[in-house]
Design an enzyme around this catalytic site. Sequence first.
Site, PDB file in Angstrom:
ATOM      1  N   GLY A 117     -16.797   7.843  -7.959  1.00 46.01           N
ATOM      2  CA  GLY A 117     -18.178   8.250  -8.243  1.00 46.01           C
ATOM      3  C   GLY A 117     -18.987   8.344  -6.973  1.00 46.01           C
ATOM      4  N   GLY A 150     -17.788  14.036 -11.150  1.00 47.73           N
ATOM      5  CA  GLY A 150     -17.531  13.783  -9.729  1.00 47.73           C
ATOM      6  C   GLY A 150     -16.460  12.744  -9.471  1.00 47.73           C
ATOM      7  N   GLU A 209     -10.631  14.508  -7.587  1.00 52.95           N
ATOM      8  CA  GLU A 209     -10.503  15.055  -6.238  1.00 52.95           C
ATOM      9  C   GLU A 209     -10.811  16.552  -6.279  1.00 52.95           C
ATOM     10  OE1 GLU A 209      -9.475  13.043  -3.395  1.00 52.95           O
ATOM     11  OE2 GLU A 209     -10.141  11.726  -4.983  1.00 52.95           O
ATOM     12  N   LYS A 224      -3.323   5.080  -2.684  1.00 55.41           N
ATOM     13  CA  LYS A 224      -3.977   3.769  -2.647  1.00 55.41           C
ATOM     14  C   LYS A 224      -2.940   2.639  -2.610  1.00 55.41           C
ATOM     15  CE  LYS A 224      -7.961   5.802  -4.845  1.00 55.41           C
ATOM     16  NZ  LYS A 224      -8.484   6.273  -6.123  1.00 55.41           N
ATOM     17  N   GLU A 227     -13.360   0.464   3.184  1.00 60.50           N
ATOM     18  CA  GLU A 227     -13.385  -0.154   1.848  1.00 60.50           C
ATOM     19  C   GLU A 227     -13.337   0.889   0.737  1.00 60.50           C
ATOM     20  OE1 GLU A 227     -13.559  -3.722   1.075  1.00 60.50           O
ATOM     21  OE2 GLU A 227     -12.850  -2.701  -0.718  1.00 60.50           O
ATOM     22  N   VAL A 285     -10.117   2.519  -1.561  1.00 64.79           N
ATOM     23  CA  VAL A 285      -9.505   1.967  -2.790  1.00 64.79           C
ATOM     24  C   VAL A 285     -10.621   1.375  -3.651  1.00 64.79           C
ATOM     25  CG1 VAL A 285      -7.882   0.269  -3.729  1.00 64.79           C
ATOM     26  CG2 VAL A 285      -7.357   1.399  -1.571  1.00 64.79           C
ATOM     27  N   ASP A 302      -2.998  10.411  -5.937  1.00 67.18           N
ATOM     28  CA  ASP A 302      -4.151   9.652  -5.456  1.00 67.18           C
ATOM     29  C   ASP A 302      -3.893   8.144  -5.588  1.00 67.18           C
ATOM     30  OD1 ASP A 302      -7.184   9.438  -4.840  1.00 67.18           O
ATOM     31  OD2 ASP A 302      -6.956   8.325  -6.707  1.00 67.18           O
TER      32      ASP A 302
END
Length: 342
Positions: free
Chosen positions: A323, A208, A211, A226, A151, A154, A222
């Site tokens: 996060g 945070g 990447e 997804k 999960e 994405v 990125d």
Amino acid sequence: MNTIRLAMIGLGNVGQGFLTILSEQKPSLEARYGLNFSVVAVNDLRMGSLADVRGVSVQDLLTAAAKGDLSALTATEKGLSVEEMLDRVDYDVLVEASYTDLQSGEPATTYIRKALSSRKHVITTNKGPIALHYAELQSLAEQNGVQIGFEGTVMSGTPAIFLGMNWLKAAEIQRIQGIFNGTTNFILTQMEAGKEYAEALAEAQRLGYAEADPTGDVEGYDAAGKVVILSSVLMGRQISLKDVERQGITHLTLNDIQKAQSEGKRWKLIGTIEASEGTIKASVKPLPLPLSNPLSQVMGATNAITYMTRYLGEVTLVGAGAGRLETGYALLADLLSIYRKE
Ligand code: HSE
């Protein structure tokens, strides 16, 4: 009480977020579900590795991880490679939260295959293995009577995949469109408030969201990863990164952003997957959306996904996209969906 033994790879932001939630939720996981989680092995590329059949204190792990070094902790085995850990340690679930490589999917894919082949459940937030090998890993899990949870690949812990795979499955998803990268949406939001690009990116890294190499975020890789995942998991079409028309946000200037604002528009990095007549079209690119489009109202690191379905029309889910705790939560939710069914 059912004790579930966890082996972890990767103790960065996501791994630490997961452990924080595990420790905060320990009493309610025991009381509500009769589940007790014991971390029996940890391996982090930079911090080192340890294993102990009696379980390692989560608090001690968090303290050591904050210092970036596990060597001060006591455990029966130390310095095991990931391969040795997966071969020698008795565990129930592999928690894979190491770094993402969208080109090769390695080394995470090798670790995940090994765990599934030894009949261990796997939960992962790593986009590489799922983007590149979803069908294979899913069927390997089925052949071995175990599950793979992903999960967090994405929209972090926001249940975008769960919603698409479960409730909306029979509603026939025809098109998916969304904001799939927190870093770039955060940068665009900050730029709208007048911040320079570099300053906004540095802030996203500090929080945070970005990447390890933020090029993956700002150049759209990125988000494209997804899009590939959503295409194979929810549209049944395995595509690859090179099938995704991709453009990042690095060329956008403060001037572009202010000009769009004056025209009642807002730039967003939008991922789209559209199925029609046997073909699939996938893209990630910045679009100046009119403020009437709900995606234009999604600010900061928040992500959103709009499913265009045959029977429900448009269904939009808005929520966290990146996060430490937000992605750590996805791992906990994946764990619960494995064990609450058993
Ligand atoms: N770097 C990613 C983002 C993390 O900013 O959205 C979540 O995949």
